[in-house]
Design a protein around this motif. Structure first.
Motif, PDB file in Angstrom:
ATOM      1  N   ARG A   1       0.833  -1.209   0.000  1.00  0.00           N
ATOM      2  CA  ARG A   1       0.000   0.000   0.000  1.00  0.00           C
ATOM      3  C   ARG A   1       0.865   1.256   0.000  1.00  0.00           C
ATOM      4  O   ARG A   1       0.539   2.257  -0.655  1.00  0.00           O
ATOM      5  CB  ARG A   1      -0.938  -0.009   1.200  1.00  0.00           C
ATOM      6  CG  ARG A   1      -2.040  -1.053   1.138  1.00  0.00           C
ATOM      7  CD  ARG A   1      -3.055  -0.865   2.244  1.00  0.00           C
ATOM      8  NE  ARG A   1      -4.005  -1.977   2.261  1.00  0.00           N
ATOM      9  CZ  ARG A   1      -3.897  -3.035   3.058  1.00  0.00           C
ATOM     10  NH1 ARG A   1      -2.900  -3.109   3.923  1.00  0.00           N
ATOM     11  NH2 ARG A   1      -4.799  -4.003   3.004  1.00  0.00           N
ATOM     12  N   GLU A   2       1.947   1.220   0.755  1.00  0.00           N
ATOM     13  CA  GLU A   2       2.841   2.373   0.809  1.00  0.00           C
ATOM     14  C   GLU A   2       3.350   2.749  -0.578  1.00  0.00           C
ATOM     15  O   GLU A   2       3.549   3.941  -0.874  1.00  0.00           O
ATOM     16  CB  GLU A   2       4.021   2.076   1.740  1.00  0.00           C
ATOM     17  CG  GLU A   2       5.013   3.210   1.859  1.00  0.00           C
ATOM     18  CD  GLU A   2       6.203   2.868   2.739  1.00  0.00           C
ATOM     19  OE1 GLU A   2       7.134   3.692   2.790  1.00  0.00           O
ATOM     20  OE2 GLU A   2       6.218   1.787   3.361  1.00  0.00           O
ATOM     21  N   TYR A   3       3.547   1.746  -1.420  1.00  0.00           N
ATOM     22  CA  TYR A   3       4.052   2.000  -2.768  1.00  0.00           C
ATOM     23  C   TYR A   3       2.941   2.067  -3.815  1.00  0.00           C
ATOM     24  O   TYR A   3       3.203   2.020  -5.010  1.00  0.00           O
ATOM     25  CB  TYR A   3       5.092   0.941  -3.142  1.00  0.00           C
ATOM     26  CG  TYR A   3       6.403   1.138  -2.422  1.00  0.00           C
ATOM     27  CD1 TYR A   3       7.318   2.090  -2.852  1.00  0.00           C
ATOM     28  CD2 TYR A   3       6.711   0.395  -1.286  1.00  0.00           C
ATOM     29  CE1 TYR A   3       8.514   2.287  -2.186  1.00  0.00           C
ATOM     30  CE2 TYR A   3       7.911   0.590  -0.608  1.00  0.00           C
ATOM     31  CZ  TYR A   3       8.806   1.540  -1.067  1.00  0.00           C
ATOM     32  OH  TYR A   3       9.995   1.732  -0.402  1.00  0.00           O
ATOM     33  N   GLY A   4       1.698   2.197  -3.339  1.00  0.00           N
ATOM     34  CA  GLY A   4       0.599   2.480  -4.244  1.00  0.00           C
ATOM     35  C   GLY A   4      -0.028   1.297  -4.933  1.00  0.00           C
ATOM     36  O   GLY A   4      -0.768   1.467  -5.908  1.00  0.00           O
ATOM     37  N   ALA A   5       0.221   0.080  -4.446  1.00  0.00           N
ATOM     38  CA  ALA A   5      -0.341  -1.106  -5.091  1.00  0.00           C
ATOM     39  C   ALA A   5      -1.782  -1.330  -4.654  1.00  0.00           C
ATOM     40  O   ALA A   5      -2.181  -0.980  -3.548  1.00  0.00           O
ATOM     41  CB  ALA A   5       0.493  -2.340  -4.742  1.00  0.00           C
ATOM     42  N   ASP A   6      -2.560  -1.931  -5.537  1.00  0.00           N
ATOM     43  CA  ASP A   6      -3.861  -2.469  -5.162  1.00  0.00           C
ATOM     44  C   ASP A   6      -3.620  -3.798  -4.454  1.00  0.00           C
ATOM     45  O   ASP A   6      -2.958  -4.688  -4.999  1.00  0.00           O
ATOM     46  CB  ASP A   6      -4.740  -2.691  -6.401  1.00  0.00           C
ATOM     47  CG  ASP A   6      -5.137  -1.381  -7.061  1.00  0.00           C
ATOM     48  OD1 ASP A   6      -5.300  -0.379  -6.341  1.00  0.00           O
ATOM     49  OD2 ASP A   6      -5.267  -1.367  -8.307  1.00  0.00           O
ATOM     50  N   VAL A   7      -4.156  -3.916  -3.252  1.00  0.00           N
ATOM     51  CA  VAL A   7      -3.830  -5.070  -2.411  1.00  0.00           C
ATOM     52  C   VAL A   7      -5.004  -6.026  -2.352  1.00  0.00           C
ATOM     53  O   VAL A   7      -6.141  -5.625  -2.066  1.00  0.00           O
ATOM     54  CB  VAL A   7      -3.443  -4.604  -0.991  1.00  0.00           C
ATOM     55  CG1 VAL A   7      -3.239  -5.801  -0.075  1.00  0.00           C
ATOM     56  CG2 VAL A   7      -2.178  -3.750  -1.045  1.00  0.00           C
ATOM     57  N   ASP A   8      -4.714  -7.287  -2.624  1.00  0.00           N
ATOM     58  CA  ASP A   8      -5.681  -8.364  -2.447  1.00  0.00           C
ATOM     59  C   ASP A   8      -5.465  -9.024  -1.094  1.00  0.00           C
ATOM     60  O   ASP A   8      -4.351  -9.009  -0.553  1.00  0.00           O
ATOM     61  CB  ASP A   8      -5.520  -9.423  -3.543  1.00  0.00           C
ATOM     62  CG  ASP A   8      -5.703  -8.843  -4.936  1.00  0.00           C
ATOM     63  OD1 ASP A   8      -6.585  -7.969  -5.096  1.00  0.00           O
ATOM     64  OD2 ASP A   8      -4.949  -9.248  -5.843  1.00  0.00           O
ATOM     65  N   ASP A   9      -6.515  -9.652  -0.571  1.00  0.00           N
ATOM     66  CA  ASP A   9      -6.396 -10.290   0.740  1.00  0.00           C
ATOM     67  C   ASP A   9      -5.347 -11.398   0.751  1.00  0.00           C
ATOM     68  O   ASP A   9      -4.745 -11.679   1.782  1.00  0.00           O
ATOM     69  CB  ASP A   9      -7.747 -10.858   1.169  1.00  0.00           C
ATOM     70  CG  ASP A   9      -7.694 -11.427   2.585  1.00  0.00           C
ATOM     71  OD1 ASP A   9      -7.419 -10.653   3.525  1.00  0.00           O
ATOM     72  OD2 ASP A   9      -7.903 -12.649   2.740  1.00  0.00           O
ATOM     73  N   SER A  10      -5.089 -11.996  -0.404  1.00  0.00           N
ATOM     74  CA  SER A  10      -4.123 -13.092  -0.470  1.00  0.00           C
ATOM     75  C   SER A  10      -2.676 -12.610  -0.543  1.00  0.00           C
ATOM     76  O   SER A  10      -1.742 -13.404  -0.334  1.00  0.00           O
ATOM     77  CB  SER A  10      -4.409 -13.974  -1.676  1.00  0.00           C
ATOM     78  OG  SER A  10      -4.286 -13.227  -2.874  1.00  0.00           O
ATOM     79  N   ASP A  11      -2.467 -11.336  -0.803  1.00  0.00           N
ATOM     80  CA  ASP A  11      -1.099 -10.832  -0.944  1.00  0.00           C
ATOM     81  C   ASP A  11      -0.333 -11.020   0.358  1.00  0.00           C
ATOM     82  O   ASP A  11      -0.794 -10.648   1.441  1.00  0.00           O
ATOM     83  CB  ASP A  11      -1.105  -9.348  -1.315  1.00  0.00           C
ATOM     84  CG  ASP A  11      -1.539  -9.094  -2.739  1.00  0.00           C
ATOM     85  OD1 ASP A  11      -1.358  -9.998  -3.580  1.00  0.00           O
ATOM     86  OD2 ASP A  11      -2.087  -8.006  -3.012  1.00  0.00           O
ATOM     87  N   GLY A  12       0.840 -11.603   0.261  1.00  0.00           N
ATOM     88  CA  GLY A  12       1.675 -11.834   1.434  1.00  0.00           C
ATOM     89  C   GLY A  12       1.333 -13.088   2.210  1.00  0.00           C
ATOM     90  O   GLY A  12       2.068 -13.462   3.126  1.00  0.00           O
TER      91      GLY A  12
END
Length: 229
Positions: free
Chosen positions: A80-91
Motif C-alpha cells: 500500500r505504501e508504494y501504491g499497489a492495489d492489495v488483495d487479501d491473499s497478498d503476502g
C-alpha cells in the motif's frame, strides 16, 4: 568488550533467521516476484528495506499476531505504501518462502563442531511450522527450539529469553547468546546478562543506544575458536 568464558558456558542460544538461516536471500526472491505480480516499478531492495524496517519491526511491537499473519499484514502495508492495489491473499505465502530458506554456508559445519561441546538452543521470532524446516536442514542439533508462537511475545520482549533458560534449566551466567539482530536481540540479551556475540553479517554500525555485545564476528566461522572448541 571481550567474551569471557568464565564461568564456562553450558548452553548456546541462537537467533535463527539472519544468524543461521539466510532468510534475506529467500525473501528477496519472494519480494522480487511479488513486485512483478503487482506490476510495481520499485526496486526490490528498496521495497525489502521499507517492508522490514517500517512495517515488520513495527508489528513486532504491537498486539501479538502469529508470525505468518504478521508477515502477511506487513507485506500488505508495504504494498500500500508504494501504491499497489492489495488483495487479501497478498503476502499470505510469505511464510512459505521463509520456510524454504537455506542455512548459510558456514552454519551446519560450525553447529556440528559446537554441539560436541555445548548444548544448543534456538529462540526465534517465527512460528513452529516455519522453523521446523530450518531445524531439519541444520541436522536437528538443538536441544531446545522456541518460537514466539509459544510465548505470544516477540523479541526484544524478555519472554523467549526467560523461557529458554527455564526449559534448558541453565542459569543466564552459563549461557552465551549468538544473534545477528541489533533490533530484537541485543537490546534484551545484553541487559539480561547473557554473554552476547553479535554475528554482524551485514557489516552494520551499532546504533546509538544499542547495548554493546561482548564480541562481534562477521559470520560463524570463527565461533568455534572463540568458544574454545
Amino acid at each position: 568488550m571481550a567474551l569471557n568464558l568464565e564461568p564456562k558456558p553450558e548452553l548456546l542460544t541462537f537467533d535463527c533467521y539472519g544468524t543461521l538461516i539466510d532468510w534475506d536471500s529467500a525473501l528477496r526472491v519472494y519480494v522480487a516476484d511479488l513486485l512483478k505480480r503487482k506490476n510495481l516499478s520499485v526496486e526490490p531492495d528498496e521495497f525489502y528495506h521499507g517492508w522490514y524496517y517500517r512495517h515488520a519491526l513495527r508489528l513486532l511491537q504491537g498486539p501479538f499476531l502469529i508470525y505468518r499473519e504478521l508477515l502477511k499484514q506487513s507485506m500488505q502495508a508495504a504494498l500500500r505504501e508504494y501504491g499497489a492495489d492489495v488483495d487479501d491473499s497478498d503476502g499470505a505465502d510469505c511464510g512459505d518462502a521463509m520456510a524454504e530458506a537455506e542455512p548459510f554456508p558456514d552454519t551446519v559445519d560450525v553447529l556440528r563442531q559446537l554441539a560436541g561441546e555445548y548444548r544448543l538452543a534456538i529462540i526465534s521470532n517465527s512460528q513452529d511450522d516455519i522453523i521446523c524446516h530450518a531445524v531439519e536442514r541444520m541436522d536437528n542439533l538443538f536441544s531446545v527450539v522456541l518460537t514466539a508462537e509459544t510465548t505470544h511475545a516477540y523479541k526484544p520482549d524478555s519472554a523467549l529469553f526467560e523461557l529458554v533458560l527455564e526449559k534448558a534449566a541453565v542459569p543466564v551466567e552459563r549461557t552465551v547468546h549468538i544473534a545477528q539482530s541489533q533490533y530484537v536481540d541485543l537490546p534484551r540479551s545484553v541487559p539480561m546478562g547473557f554473554r552476547t556475540i553479535w554475528i554482524n553479517r551485514n557489516a552494520q554500525d551499532l546504533n546509538d543506544g544499542t547495548p554493546a555485545p561482548d564480541e562481534i564476528l562477521p559470520d560463524l566461522r570463527d565461533l568455534p575458536a572463540l568458544l574454545k572448541v
